[in-house]
Design an enzyme around this catalytic site. Structure first.
Site, short mmCIF file in Angstrom:
data_model
loop_
_atom_site.label_atom_id
_atom_site.label_comp_id
_atom_site.label_asym_id
_atom_site.label_seq_id
_atom_site.Cartn_x
_atom_site.Cartn_y
_atom_site.Cartn_z
NE ARG A 1 -9.34 -43.64 -8.36
CZ ARG A 1 -9.96 -42.91 -7.23
NH1 ARG A 1 -11.07 -43.25 -7.13
NH2 ARG A 1 -10.00 -41.14 -6.62
CB THR B 1 -27.02 -53.95 0.84
OG1 THR B 1 -26.49 -52.53 1.22
CG2 THR B 1 -26.90 -54.47 1.78
CD GLU C 1 -16.65 -39.77 -0.65
OE1 GLU C 1 -16.78 -39.49 -1.46
OE2 GLU C 1 -15.33 -40.07 -0.37
CD GLU C 2 -11.91 -41.08 -0.42
OE1 GLU C 2 -12.19 -41.29 -1.03
OE2 GLU C 2 -11.13 -39.88 0.20
CG ASP D 1 -14.78 -34.78 0.47
OD1 ASP D 1 -14.18 -35.36 0.84
OD2 ASP D 1 -15.37 -35.74 0.18
N GLY E 1 -16.77 -25.53 -0.98
CA GLY E 1 -15.84 -26.48 -0.60
C GLY E 1 -15.35 -25.03 -1.38
CE1 TYR F 1 -9.18 -37.36 -4.74
CE2 TYR F 1 -8.00 -38.20 -6.50
CZ TYR F 1 -8.81 -37.93 -5.52
OH TYR F 1 -10.78 -38.57 -5.76
CG HIS F 2 -7.79 -40.34 -2.84
ND1 HIS F 2 -9.00 -41.29 -3.81
CD2 HIS F 2 -8.31 -39.77 -2.41
CE1 HIS F 2 -9.71 -40.66 -3.53
NE2 HIS F 2 -9.59 -39.39 -2.62
CB SER G 1 -42.91 -30.28 -29.48
OG SER G 1 -43.56 -31.61 -29.45
CG HIS H 1 -32.57 -34.80 -9.85
ND1 HIS H 1 -33.35 -34.33 -10.66
CD2 HIS H 1 -32.52 -34.30 -8.81
CE1 HIS H 1 -33.60 -33.30 -10.58
NE2 HIS H 1 -33.48 -33.55 -9.19
#
Lengths: 734, 734
Positions: A178, A238, A386-387, A415, A502, A512-513, A619, A677
């Site tokens: 979202r 932070t 987390e949310e 989760d 999960g 959801y939410h 290459s 990563h």
């Protein structure tokens, strides 16, 4: 619980990895049987009921109660547990106004009603419907419908002659995370953004609505964060540092992940009058939802007043961290986590996953009481915040970064959880581990292994042309991880091998939410007998135990090689296709093909020719792949056919679990240094959706050829460093 | 009107066909310019207004008035015109009742309201909303939603454990010709059938509804025939024979094309309460329409009472036939037709096409008055009774079959017409003719040729992967003809080379077969300035004139060879894919893959294994293709490089236009002997949709391998006969 046939298959798989530990297989199976015997679906249900009894978002009094309840549970199971607290920014709603001011008046409800069928839906302490991290603002402007609000949607709008500049965008939920929607809207000049749930994706189109059925009623609203988490997750003040009391903090106005425009989520009840008032072109076919109206893009007479203001408070985030010290390798940690904060009651998200985690902890505690000693240290975590933006996990990971990079063997995340099929994603070097685990856990409904059931679903869901390939695949497929849960800081910031697990697919719904993600909803529609709660505890728990007790850690980098090789093929194909399609598109533009095909009575702007796609020099990447193929095969052969000498085993294991860190680059991805990563990242314009080889892939998608070429070198460099690391381990293991 | 560049291109195309007639090109262009100069958009509009002023269905007093008006117009244009009358069966409604009797009561309106914005919508003489040729019946039963009502939809229902046996089926319009829906429902044991217009395909989902916009309002109903026309079209009582007063007639109960169960079309206003009352499984995703409900398949408590009875009257069908005798070859006929009957006022369908036909006749009449003498005879026809089942054209064709097979060079059909892009289908040997015509007619809106505009649309609409091929295509693509208008008897029964022409694509709307197909609607939404009426007169008129005056008729059978070659490739691929998919499907069934992937809490019936697909012997067909390639190339080369001697020219021409008859087989297609063409037929289960190489293709689709093998021999035989005919012409032409 084990079916002989699936166990036999697992033995084959494990045998490949542990040639020197044939005896261990029986011990593993026995341990897992004892582990399974202590799992109780009734207890999973009781935990869900307890922890979802009240609204318990980040910063709430009930959130602290939940953290303490979890703490006490861990302690009662025999774990060494503590709460680590961080001080983080968290906006909650102060003012929320949405009204259609012309051509007719409509004042949005912005409220989900309590239902007699849902016992907790009328409780106090609920966060109102809102999107955290939108900017404060009070705007009145014309409205434009932007479909899912993705960059390609704005290209389409441009072709229709419609701009959002100075206007308010209304986007539907779906297709992207979202937070991408208001971000892209703002990039195109919108001054406000409304996100609504269309019944096509989330409502009566899918099935009967709550409380008659599971799907979203006209009044349901999806809360959620719109923090620009693809820059960095966690406390916006932070970045890269744990939000301890003494941490250095940014000025709020300088935090790059807080949006500048006001954002508000609404129900389809509130959206319909707004959308029905739009004028302008009829929306393209694939933009239309399931409301009984003609969808237009706007603008027109529809004018909207949107006012959103937040309380920008500092709140404590309570991470619960429990450890069970390893007997042989105490400084090798298997980290397991699930968040505990919810937008409201969160029976499904996150409590159903957390209940499995706690059930694992209970069972392991029981094993330990009965004399079991894990070789490695287990670290079980329940994250706060987390949310709003993976806050609790990110701050903890940033706070303990050096120690984690030294000690963390793997991070295993869960989760929400529900009835259906196993979904497993993560570091591809752990493919064989999870394949073995999935073959050893029985699906509660069909009594075949969860591997077999997943495989059946993959075959049935495959496009007919792809079915043969899917049928011929003989191992579990691990998905690549984007973002959306607490693995991100471990995986994409620190390079710690990660898994996200999960069950789902038969737990559809629209809660959801919302305030309806409740125990009542969960027990009717998600996992009524909590048997998938037990199955998840088995899958995650077995993975933890196998990692904890392996003589040689079950990493197989040939699977990672094969996966990256597939990604490189995708990229070269993508570049070729983009070259071809650009040539064709440019010829169409030159030939006026679009103009001639367009209806002259409708507004139409022809697309603009794009620069031709050069041939990129792949290459370095292709050579790095050859090197990785050789290095990963040599290591895999060595670990399969020789017994690692006891004296070097610890060094080998440490090198195995730290190897993935070689795939990080210090400077991170272009425009987002936090994400280090080179193989996996959430998409800059998709959010949850993963971009593999993200530096290269996104540069190609954004037609930035110079950056694509640079990133090919960067990724090849990381891969070569990684291959060199594997060579070192091979040498060490001989 | 001609742009030099498009004319130049046409000259190239024509040059290929008429090497000996280079001088003729200038004469053709000059004649066409004079033809075009006499076309008047104002007159097209006036004709549409006049002929759509009142409801004028088959058998109505106004229908006779319209026929006479057309007759007088032809005469006034200098044509020799007459009315040929047939006596045909035509059911009109006596009783129509539809009500939901449980769980709640709802009585369907079955009525379209008059609108102040539509001057003719409140007239007397309108046929009520109904489907002609459904059986008389009075049934009360549970309701089942069957999606589009195609065979694959019933396979899906079976998987969901739902049967229509003894129940009433409700199907939505779309995907197939409407008559397929009740036919397939009855095959599966349904005792009644309701067909409704879903707003997804025909309503607010597409755009604003009438009268605000062009699309179907909640009250609009699509009338239409459900005669089983894929068996044979025309009067059900006189198959294969003209329905003259003295014709031998079947008992009505023995007429195979009249359905046995009652059928009724309804609006989405009437459908919504019925669909909302259904229980049972949630309908599969691709079954869901745009009503604001959860679509279920049923059955359940929803019970429906359906009563339909018709007046089964014999009525006169008035075909208006006008001739302009050929000066050189009076026994070679260019036949041109469009129907005149409408379900109600029919401004779009059929009057817009008929107005172009009449405009052509007017212009040709003018040319003749000024001294032009067509070499061949022109036969311009206005058919009655097309709507109930191609009745007027079929009876006339059957009545004059022998003469037509001897004399008819080609049949050129039109029907409704509107703003947009040229659509052209028909005998592929006429590809180059129509390519040349389309390059010479200017699109009214963009001023490029209608060929170029069509090509632009094809490119833009192509799937990205197919675009390159579409861009590289250098000639007009003729579609293959299924059914749905008056070309069927000429083409598929007699093998007369046929074309079907019309413009559209920018004339969307929901007025089809409703009381709102009116002059008011047409002038707002279809072709407001009638410029496409003129464009259609140009396209059809130029084709008529080029055929009428060609020294050597412009047939090029290499195009037909290429087309058939593509069809054969499709068939061999289809057989291979079906073999592969059957193997995979059977393995999935054996492995219980479907069961394991299914939600155990929902009803599910696994599919049953099917017999393996044998390798078919396509060699006869492949060899016949080689022969056809050689024969068509030799003929094309000969006609391109030599001048046909004047003495044999007439025999060559006759052989050219009669050649396609060699592709007929006397016994016709399996189960439907009336359809004799081996290359083109309407699909037995699609209706309007074409099936090419139908005998083979439908046998494969229905997994009847024995019949497929037989039909390969039958088609190969016809193709060889056809190639031999081409060889004869080549020899003759030298």
């Amino acid at each position: 619980m084990h079916k002989p046939i699936t166990l036999a298959m697992a033995v084959v798989a494990l045998g490949y990895l542990y040639p020197a530990a044939a005896q261990q297989k029986t011990a593993t199976a026995q341990l897992e049987t004892r582990f399974d015997q202590q799992l109780s679906s009734a207890n999973v249900g009781a935990t869900i009921k307890t922890l979802s009894a009240k609204p318990h978002h980040l910063g709430s009094a009930e959130g602290k109660v939940v953290a303490n309840t979890i703490l006490e549970k861990f302690k009662s199971y025999g774990w060494d547990a503590r709460i680590e607290t961080y001080q983080v920014l968290f906006p909650t709603p102060k003012t929320r106004v949405l009204e259609l001011t012309a051509p007719t008046k409509y004042k949005a409800l912005l409220k989900e009603p309590a239902l007699p069928e849902d016992a907790t839906s009328g409780q106090e302490g609920q966060l109102p419907t809102y999107n955290a991290w939108g900017g404060d603002g009070n705007v009145t402007a014309e409205l434009v419908y932007v479909n899912y609000g993705l960059p390609e949607d704005y290209e389409r709008l441009e072709r229709l002659g419609v701009s959002v500049k100075g206007k308010i965008a209304i986007a539907r939920y779906g297709r992207s995370w979202r937070g991408i929607k208001p971000k892209v809207a703002a990039e195109h000049g919108a001054i406000g953004c409304i996100i609504y749930s269309d019944p096509k994706e989330d409502g009566y189109y899918e099935g009967e609505v709550y409380p008659k059925g599971a799907f979203k009623s006209e009044y349901g609203v999806q809360r959620g964060s719109v923090m620009d988490m693809v820059i960095y997750p966690g406390d916006p003040l932070t970045p890269g540092e744990g939000a301890t009391a003494s941490a250095k903090r940014l000025e709020r106005s300088l935090a790059a992940t807080i949006l500048k425009i006001p954002v508000l989520p609404i129900s389809y009840h509130d959206a319909q009058p707004l959308l029905a008032a739009l004028e302008g072109p009829v929306a393209p076919e694939d933009w239309r939802g399931a409301l009984p109206i003609t969808y237009h893009t706007g603008p027109g007479k529809a004018t909207v007043h949107l006012q959103v203001e937040s309380n920008w408070n500092m709140v404590p985030a309570y991470d619960v961290v429990a450890t069970m010290k390893g007997a042989e390798y105490p400084d090798e940690w298997i980290v397991r986590g699930n968040h505990h904060d919810a937008w409201v009651n969160g029976a499904g998200d996150p409590i159903s996953g957390l209940a499995s985690l706690l059930e694992e902890a209970k069972s392991i505690g029981g094993l330990v009481k009965a004399g079991y000693k894990p070789k490695r240290t287990l670290v079980y975590c329940a994250w706060d915040g987390e949310e709003p933006g993976l806050i609790g996990s990110t701050e903890w990971v940033e706070d303990h970064a050096a120690e984690l990079q030294k000690k963390a063997v793997a991070y295993i995340n869960t989760d929400g959880n529900g009835r259906g099929f196993l979904g497993a994603g993560g570091s591809h070097a752990l493919t064989k581990l999870m394949d073995g685990v999935a073959r050893d856990v029985t699906d509660p409904q069909t009594k075949v292994s969860v591997y077999e059931r997943r495989r059946a679903a993959n075959i049935v869901m495959a496009a007919p042309a792809a079915r043969k390939n899917v049928m011929e695949k003989k191992t579990l497929s691990l998905g690549a991880l984007g973002s959306g849960s607490d693995y991100s800081p471990f995986f994409q910031h620190l390079g710690i091998p990660s898994l996200n697990l999960g069950f789902g697919g038969e737990d559809d719904g629209g809660e959801y939410h919302s305030i309806y993600d409740s125990y009542d909803d969960y027990t009717r529609f998600k996992d009524p007998d909590f048997s998938y709660g037990v199955a998840l505890a088995q899958v995650a728990g077995h993975a933890v135990l196998r990692l904890a007790d392996a003589e040689v850690l079950p990493f197989d980098f040939t699977d990672l090689y094969k996966t990256i090789s597939g990604y490189v093929k995708e990229l070269t194909d993508q570049a070729d296709q983009l070259r071809e399609s650009t040539l064709i598109e440019n010829k169409m533009i030159k030939d006026r093909t679009y103009q001639l095909a367009a209806d002259p009575t409708k507004p139409f702007t022809a697309p603009v020719a794009k620069a031709e796609v050069p041939f990129l020099d792949f290459s370095a990447l292709q050579n790095a792949l050859v090197t990785l193929d050789r290095a990963s095969s040599a290591l895999s052969d060595t670990l399969s056919h020789t017994t690692v000498p006891a004296g070097t085993r610890q060094r080998v294991n440490e090198a195995l679990f730290q190897a993935e860190q070689s795939l990080l680059v210090a400077q991170g991805l272009p425009k987002r240094p936090w994400f280090k990563h080179t193989i996996y990242a959430p998409g800059f314009y998709t959010g949850y959706g993963v971009k593999t080889l993200p530096g290269i892939r996104e540069a190609i998608e954004q037609r930035n050829w110079k950056e694509a070429q640079e990133q090919i070198q960067v990724v090849a460099g990381a891969m070569n460093k990684f291959s060199a690391k594997l060579d070192e381990i091979t040498a060490m293991a001989k």
